[in-house]
Design a protein around this motif. Structure first.
Motif, PDB file in Angstrom:
ATOM      1  N   VAL A   1       0.834  -1.214   0.000  1.00  0.00           N
ATOM      2  CA  VAL A   1       0.000   0.000   0.000  1.00  0.00           C
ATOM      3  C   VAL A   1       0.867   1.262   0.000  1.00  0.00           C
ATOM      4  O   VAL A   1       0.480   2.284  -0.590  1.00  0.00           O
ATOM      5  CB  VAL A   1      -0.995   0.010   1.186  1.00  0.00           C
ATOM      6  CG1 VAL A   1      -1.919  -1.188   1.129  1.00  0.00           C
ATOM      7  CG2 VAL A   1      -0.295   0.076   2.528  1.00  0.00           C
ATOM      8  N   LEU A   2       2.035   1.207   0.628  1.00  0.00           N
ATOM      9  CA  LEU A   2       2.913   2.379   0.623  1.00  0.00           C
ATOM     10  C   LEU A   2       3.641   2.535  -0.705  1.00  0.00           C
ATOM     11  O   LEU A   2       4.091   3.630  -1.043  1.00  0.00           O
ATOM     12  CB  LEU A   2       3.919   2.292   1.774  1.00  0.00           C
ATOM     13  CG  LEU A   2       3.333   2.486   3.173  1.00  0.00           C
ATOM     14  CD1 LEU A   2       4.415   2.344   4.242  1.00  0.00           C
ATOM     15  CD2 LEU A   2       2.630   3.851   3.308  1.00  0.00           C
ATOM     16  N   ASP A   3       3.726   1.456  -1.467  1.00  0.00           N
ATOM     17  CA  ASP A   3       4.306   1.551  -2.801  1.00  0.00           C
ATOM     18  C   ASP A   3       3.438   2.432  -3.686  1.00  0.00           C
ATOM     19  O   ASP A   3       3.938   3.212  -4.514  1.00  0.00           O
ATOM     20  CB  ASP A   3       4.429   0.152  -3.413  1.00  0.00           C
ATOM     21  CG  ASP A   3       5.345   0.132  -4.628  1.00  0.00           C
ATOM     22  OD1 ASP A   3       6.103   1.095  -4.823  1.00  0.00           O
ATOM     23  OD2 ASP A   3       5.320  -0.857  -5.387  1.00  0.00           O
ATOM     24  N   ASP A   4       2.125   2.349  -3.497  1.00  0.00           N
ATOM     25  CA  ASP A   4       1.204   3.203  -4.256  1.00  0.00           C
ATOM     26  C   ASP A   4       1.427   4.684  -3.949  1.00  0.00           C
ATOM     27  O   ASP A   4       1.055   5.548  -4.745  1.00  0.00           O
ATOM     28  CB  ASP A   4      -0.246   2.843  -3.935  1.00  0.00           C
ATOM     29  CG  ASP A   4      -0.630   1.462  -4.444  1.00  0.00           C
ATOM     30  OD1 ASP A   4       0.065   0.947  -5.349  1.00  0.00           O
ATOM     31  OD2 ASP A   4      -1.609   0.888  -3.941  1.00  0.00           O
ATOM     32  N   LEU A   5       2.016   4.965  -2.769  1.00  0.00           N
ATOM     33  CA  LEU A   5       2.287   6.348  -2.365  1.00  0.00           C
ATOM     34  C   LEU A   5       3.745   6.739  -2.607  1.00  0.00           C
ATOM     35  O   LEU A   5       4.189   7.804  -2.179  1.00  0.00           O
ATOM     36  CB  LEU A   5       1.945   6.540  -0.882  1.00  0.00           C
ATOM     37  CG  LEU A   5       0.524   6.164  -0.457  1.00  0.00           C
ATOM     38  CD1 LEU A   5       0.340   6.409   1.039  1.00  0.00           C
ATOM     39  CD2 LEU A   5      -0.509   6.933  -1.266  1.00  0.00           C
ATOM     40  N   ASP A   6       4.510   5.846  -3.267  1.00  0.00           N
ATOM     41  CA  ASP A   6       5.927   6.086  -3.570  1.00  0.00           C
ATOM     42  C   ASP A   6       6.759   6.262  -2.293  1.00  0.00           C
ATOM     43  O   ASP A   6       7.695   7.066  -2.255  1.00  0.00           O
ATOM     44  CB  ASP A   6       6.087   7.313  -4.480  1.00  0.00           C
ATOM     45  CG  ASP A   6       7.462   7.356  -5.144  1.00  0.00           C
ATOM     46  OD1 ASP A   6       8.032   6.277  -5.356  1.00  0.00           O
ATOM     47  OD2 ASP A   6       7.965   8.459  -5.427  1.00  0.00           O
ATOM     48  N   VAL A   7       6.419   5.500  -1.261  1.00  0.00           N
ATOM     49  CA  VAL A   7       7.161   5.527  -0.001  1.00  0.00           C
ATOM     50  C   VAL A   7       8.047   4.296   0.154  1.00  0.00           C
ATOM     51  O   VAL A   7       9.140   4.373   0.713  1.00  0.00           O
ATOM     52  CB  VAL A   7       6.167   5.616   1.191  1.00  0.00           C
ATOM     53  CG1 VAL A   7       6.878   5.397   2.524  1.00  0.00           C
ATOM     54  CG2 VAL A   7       5.459   6.967   1.185  1.00  0.00           C
ATOM     55  N   THR A   8       7.611   3.161  -0.379  1.00  0.00           N
ATOM     56  CA  THR A   8       8.315   1.896  -0.175  1.00  0.00           C
ATOM     57  C   THR A   8       9.766   1.912  -0.650  1.00  0.00           C
ATOM     58  O   THR A   8      10.636   1.367   0.043  1.00  0.00           O
ATOM     59  CB  THR A   8       7.540   0.749  -0.835  1.00  0.00           C
ATOM     60  OG1 THR A   8       6.268   0.623  -0.179  1.00  0.00           O
ATOM     61  CG2 THR A   8       8.289  -0.567  -0.744  1.00  0.00           C
ATOM     62  N   PRO A   9      10.093   2.502  -1.800  1.00  0.00           N
ATOM     63  CA  PRO A   9      11.506   2.491  -2.212  1.00  0.00           C
ATOM     64  C   PRO A   9      12.455   3.084  -1.163  1.00  0.00           C
ATOM     65  O   PRO A   9      13.558   2.575  -0.954  1.00  0.00           O
ATOM     66  CB  PRO A   9      11.504   3.327  -3.498  1.00  0.00           C
ATOM     67  CG  PRO A   9      10.130   3.129  -4.062  1.00  0.00           C
ATOM     68  CD  PRO A   9       9.234   3.089  -2.857  1.00  0.00           C
ATOM     69  N   THR A  10      12.020   4.138  -0.494  1.00  0.00           N
ATOM     70  CA  THR A  10      12.875   4.746   0.537  1.00  0.00           C
ATOM     71  C   THR A  10      12.959   3.857   1.772  1.00  0.00           C
ATOM     72  O   THR A  10      14.014   3.773   2.415  1.00  0.00           O
ATOM     73  CB  THR A  10      12.352   6.141   0.916  1.00  0.00           C
ATOM     74  OG1 THR A  10      12.080   6.885  -0.258  1.00  0.00           O
ATOM     75  CG2 THR A  10      13.379   6.895   1.757  1.00  0.00           C
ATOM     76  N   LEU A  11      11.864   3.197   2.134  1.00  0.00           N
ATOM     77  CA  LEU A  11      11.904   2.251   3.249  1.00  0.00           C
ATOM     78  C   LEU A  11      12.905   1.128   2.969  1.00  0.00           C
ATOM     79  O   LEU A  11      13.678   0.733   3.847  1.00  0.00           O
ATOM     80  CB  LEU A  11      10.520   1.655   3.490  1.00  0.00           C
ATOM     81  CG  LEU A  11       9.439   2.578   4.060  1.00  0.00           C
ATOM     82  CD1 LEU A  11       8.093   1.879   4.054  1.00  0.00           C
ATOM     83  CD2 LEU A  11       9.792   3.026   5.469  1.00  0.00           C
ATOM     84  N   LEU A  12      12.901   0.629   1.742  1.00  0.00           N
ATOM     85  CA  LEU A  12      13.832  -0.438   1.375  1.00  0.00           C
ATOM     86  C   LEU A  12      15.277   0.058   1.396  1.00  0.00           C
ATOM     87  O   LEU A  12      16.189  -0.672   1.784  1.00  0.00           O
ATOM     88  CB  LEU A  12      13.482  -0.977  -0.017  1.00  0.00           C
ATOM     89  CG  LEU A  12      12.171  -1.754  -0.127  1.00  0.00           C
ATOM     90  CD1 LEU A  12      11.870  -2.084  -1.586  1.00  0.00           C
ATOM     91  CD2 LEU A  12      12.226  -3.027   0.690  1.00  0.00           C
TER      92      LEU A  12
END
Length: 390
Positions: free
Chosen positions: A58-69
């Motif tokens: 769900v955070l990938d849809d908000l373009d947040v997941t790449p930074t978390l990774l």
């Protein structure tokens, strides 16, 4: 930024992970949203550290997941042990998702990432703003709050989201019950540097007569930073190195772990509670304001972030002209999820803290035999990852 407008379409009380996620969804949709938070700054300690596969989706849809990774550490394995014996090994690697693993990252980093994304979306967090009361009518909600100097102020909103934690003033003002209870044990939480025999691609759930203990790797320039969460009868106010070392020695005697430094530690009691309703008119709840439970499985923050995405999208649709009745779908879909998480983590916690030897022997035998079955391991991985919440 601490200039508060007189009106807003949506006011979110609480700027933790759930509140900021809801703010991002709403701001991306062009909704005028303001976040109020009583704290001077966001989290500066690691607290919640697990981000599961469904949350990454769900955070990938908000373009947040790449930074978390980029800032976290990928951990695809979960191991349950009693002493040095591995009772069960569960892998997330076969899950039907783009993210077949968990990501370990401190909550202070997660909040910093979400805040940057929120500000990019054009929303603001107003700090030192403590909500003191709410009054709603057919047309909106008046939010009373005090500023950093203790001066009373008010803000008019069409809708309010309470994402202000377990002791939610929004939930209390809305008259929504918070049904559940408190575990008798207290919990010790510590981030440490230590030598540890297990690989850094797994989280270990340690069962012992003294209680349950979780050992999880944390991202760091130096590869010896770990999170320890343990149940104890009564946690001391301050947990020094000697105390945590003794706890680890008792819970995993064969590990020969050596704690080099206590980075941060805390104690807390755990509740298992779910709000009786997620909506009261123009007031809605998300995150810990709506549900709290045992940290077993690391699902609290994850469930709250997923709440926020669903709620943000529904509320954005209403602001754009959709019928208000669609907001009822939020409670219908998300409250059963919270009830399921509370029931699951409660079972895990009670199972893991069995003290009587006969009960422990039976438990270990059942766990060991059942998890030899691939379908059982896959089901457990699926449940932990929260992919069933799609």
């Amino acid at each position: 930024m601490n200039t508060v407008p007189a009106t807003a379409s949506v006011v979110i009380v609480g700027a933790g992970p759930a509140g900021m996620t809801a703010g991002i969804v709403l701001a991306d949709a062009g909704v005028n949203v303001v976040l109020l938070d009583r704290l001077a700054e966001g989290a500066n300690t690691s607290r919640a550290v697990v981000v599961h596969a469904r949350t990454l989706e769900v955070l990938d849809d908000l373009d947040v997941t790449p930074t978390l990774l980029e800032r976290g550490i990928v951990v695809p394995h979960f191991v349950m042990r009693d002493g040095d014996r591995a009772l069960a090994r569960v892998s997330f690697e076969g899950l039907p998702t783009k993210y077949p693993y968990t990501v370990m990252i401190g909550q202070e980093s997660t909040e910093a990432i979400l805040l940057a994304r929120l500000e990019k979306a054009g929303a603001q967090v107003v700090r030192h703003a403590e909500v003191t009361g709410l009054a709603q009518d057919a047309d909106g909600v008046t939010v009373d709050y005090t500023d950093a100097d203790g001066n009373p102020n008010s803000l008019r909103a069409d809708w309010v989201i309470g994402a202000d934690g377990m002791h939610s003033k929004v939930r209390e003002a809305a008259g929504i019950g918070f049904t559940g209870a408190t575990y008798p044990e207290s919990f010790v939480l510590a981030d440490v540097r230590m030598t540890w025999p297990d690989p850094r691609d797994e989280v270990s759930l340690q069962l012992s007569p003294e209680g349950v203990t979780v050992f999880a790797p944390l991202p760091d320039a130096q590869p010896n930073r770990f999170r320890i969460v343990a149940t104890v009868a009564e946690a001391p106010e301050h947990q020094d190195l000697a105390y945590v070392q003794a706890l680890v020695d008792a819970r995993r005697p064969g590990a020969h772990a050596k704690i080099e430094e206590i980075i941060w530690s805390s104690r807390f009691r755990v509740h298992h509670r779910v709000a009786d309703h997620y909506r009261a008119g123009r007031i809605l709840l998300a995150g810990d304001a709506a549900h709290v439970h045992s940290p077993a499985g690391g699902q609290g923050m994850n469930t709250g972030i997923q709440d926020a995405v669903v709620l943000g999208r529904l509320l954005a649709a209403v602001v754009a002209g959709a019928p208000q009745a669609i907001l009822d779908d939020y409670e219908k879909t998300r409250r059963p999820v919270a009830l399921g998480v509370v029931a699951f983590t409660d079972r895990v916690t009670r199972m893991a803290t069995l003290r009587a030897l006969p009960a422990r022997l039976v438990r270990n035998l059942v766990i060991s035999n059942l998890t030899r079955i691939p379908a059982v391991r896959n089901k457990l991985a699926y449940q932990l990852s929260e992919l069933a919440n799609r």
